[in-house]
Write an enzyme that holds these catalytic residues in place. Structure first.
Site, PDB file in Angstrom:
ATOM      1  N   SER A 177       0.745  -1.116   0.005  1.00  0.00           N
ATOM      2  CA  SER A 177      -0.127  -0.039  -0.016  1.00  0.00           C
ATOM      3  C   SER A 177       0.852   1.456   0.073  1.00  0.00           C
ATOM      4  O   SER A 177       1.818   1.322   0.421  1.00  0.00           O
ATOM      5  CB  SER A 177      -0.821   0.001   1.176  1.00  0.00           C
ATOM      6  OG  SER A 177      -1.536   1.395   1.558  1.00  0.00           O
ATOM      7  N   TYR A 190      -2.404  -1.363  10.334  1.00  0.00           N
ATOM      8  CA  TYR A 190      -2.476  -1.536   8.814  1.00  0.00           C
ATOM      9  C   TYR A 190      -1.137  -1.137   8.023  1.00  0.00           C
ATOM     10  O   TYR A 190      -0.457  -1.977   7.177  1.00  0.00           O
ATOM     11  CB  TYR A 190      -3.546  -1.030   8.024  1.00  0.00           C
ATOM     12  CG  TYR A 190      -3.813  -1.338   6.492  1.00  0.00           C
ATOM     13  CD1 TYR A 190      -4.379  -2.210   6.024  1.00  0.00           C
ATOM     14  CD2 TYR A 190      -3.440   0.028   5.667  1.00  0.00           C
ATOM     15  CE1 TYR A 190      -4.467  -2.369   4.555  1.00  0.00           C
ATOM     16  CE2 TYR A 190      -3.756  -0.013   4.440  1.00  0.00           C
ATOM     17  CZ  TYR A 190      -4.084  -1.337   3.789  1.00  0.00           C
ATOM     18  OH  TYR A 190      -4.186  -1.373   2.294  1.00  0.00           O
TER      19      TYR A 190
END
Length: 285
Positions: A177, A190
């Protein structure tokens, strides 16, 4: 053609999120992706293939001629929709329900895929979860461990189970990400796992290079998937993605092209690298 909207209707879902309940529905490639047979004869295993980026990758691979197996947690309706679209491309498709944070399921997933196809050419480690928290103190130890189990432990479990079946020329593609590079104060657990995925990708690529197996990653920016309404407050969902240079969230089908590139001959001289379909954020990574 990608949806160029800059705002979304406010909406909220419970984890892990259901694509069928999103407004508007994400663009996963059912109408947008046209294949050219570049993966004909290949067999792929994708985690989190029921919705979001995983669904778009499954559809794109199928349109390129690959047989597809995918794992999903519990979203039966989304999984059945994905399977139907993939099979409509004239390839074989198998959907397996289970928790990739469980090593025994990961082993079973690879075993079932091998029984179905007899080989494994492409592994896409993609399943993930994220939880919005304004302060580190708001993250429980249980949530921290759970996020790590889904987002990075599973990559290790699946890769360890898959590698004995992968031959020279096989591809492993990991989903990281943009938050691995720029951080996210509201997605601390995350973001941390996504940074770990970058290091895992680079280290694994070096580890298996002499075996002729290529390992790369894709680091999407804001993408309209079920994780968004299942993670963020409604007011954050409404403006999701509007803060990147292109001023909009990406659609899953736009991200899927990066996975196709890495899985096909276009990516044959790349390993240990990360592609950045992120709407224009410069990360220098």
């Amino acid at each position: 053609m990608a949806d160029d909207r800059k705002t979304f209707p406010p909406q909220r879902q419970e984890q892990p999120g259901v694509e069928a309940e999103m407004t508007p529905r994400p663009q996963s490639g059912e109408d947008e992706y046209r294949g050219f047979g570049r993966l004909r004869g290949k067999c792929a295993l994708i985690t989190g293939g029921d919705s979001g980026i995983g669904r778009a990758v499954a559809i794109a691979f199928a349109r390129e001629g690959a047989d597809v197996a995918f794992a999903y947690l519990a979203e039966e309706r989304d999984a059945l929709e994905t399977r139907d679209v993939v099979e409509s491309a004239g390839v074989r498709c198998f959907a397996f329900r289970g928790d990739v944070g469980d090593e025994s399921f990961c082993s079973k997933l690879v075993r079932n895929s091998m029984e179905a196809f007899g080989k494994l050419d492409i592994l896409v480690n993609n399943a993930a979860e994220q939880h919005y928290a304004e302060r580190l103190e708001d993250i429980s130890s249980e949530q921290w461990e759970r996020t790590f189990r889904t987002n990075i432990f599973a990559y290790f479990y699946l890769t360890k189970a898959a590698l004995p079946h992968m031959k020279e020329g096989a591809r492993i593609i990991n989903t990281t990400s943009v938050t691995a590079y720029k951080g996210s104060p509201m997605l601390l657990d995350y973001s941390t796992t996504k940074g770990a995925i970058v290091a895992f990708t680079r280290s694994l690529a070096l580890s298996v290079a002499q075996r002729g197996i290529l390992v790369n990653a894709v680091a999407p920016g804001p993408v309209w998937t079920p994780l968004i309404p299942a993670s963020f407050p409604e007011e954050k969902v409404e403006k999701f993605g509007a803060d990147v240079p292109l001023q909009r969230a990406g659609q899953p089908v736009e991200i899927a092209h990066s996975y196709v590139f890495l899985a096909t001959e276009g990516g044959s001289y790349m390993t240990g690298q990360v592609l950045h379909p992120n709407g224009g954020t410069i990360v220098n990574g």
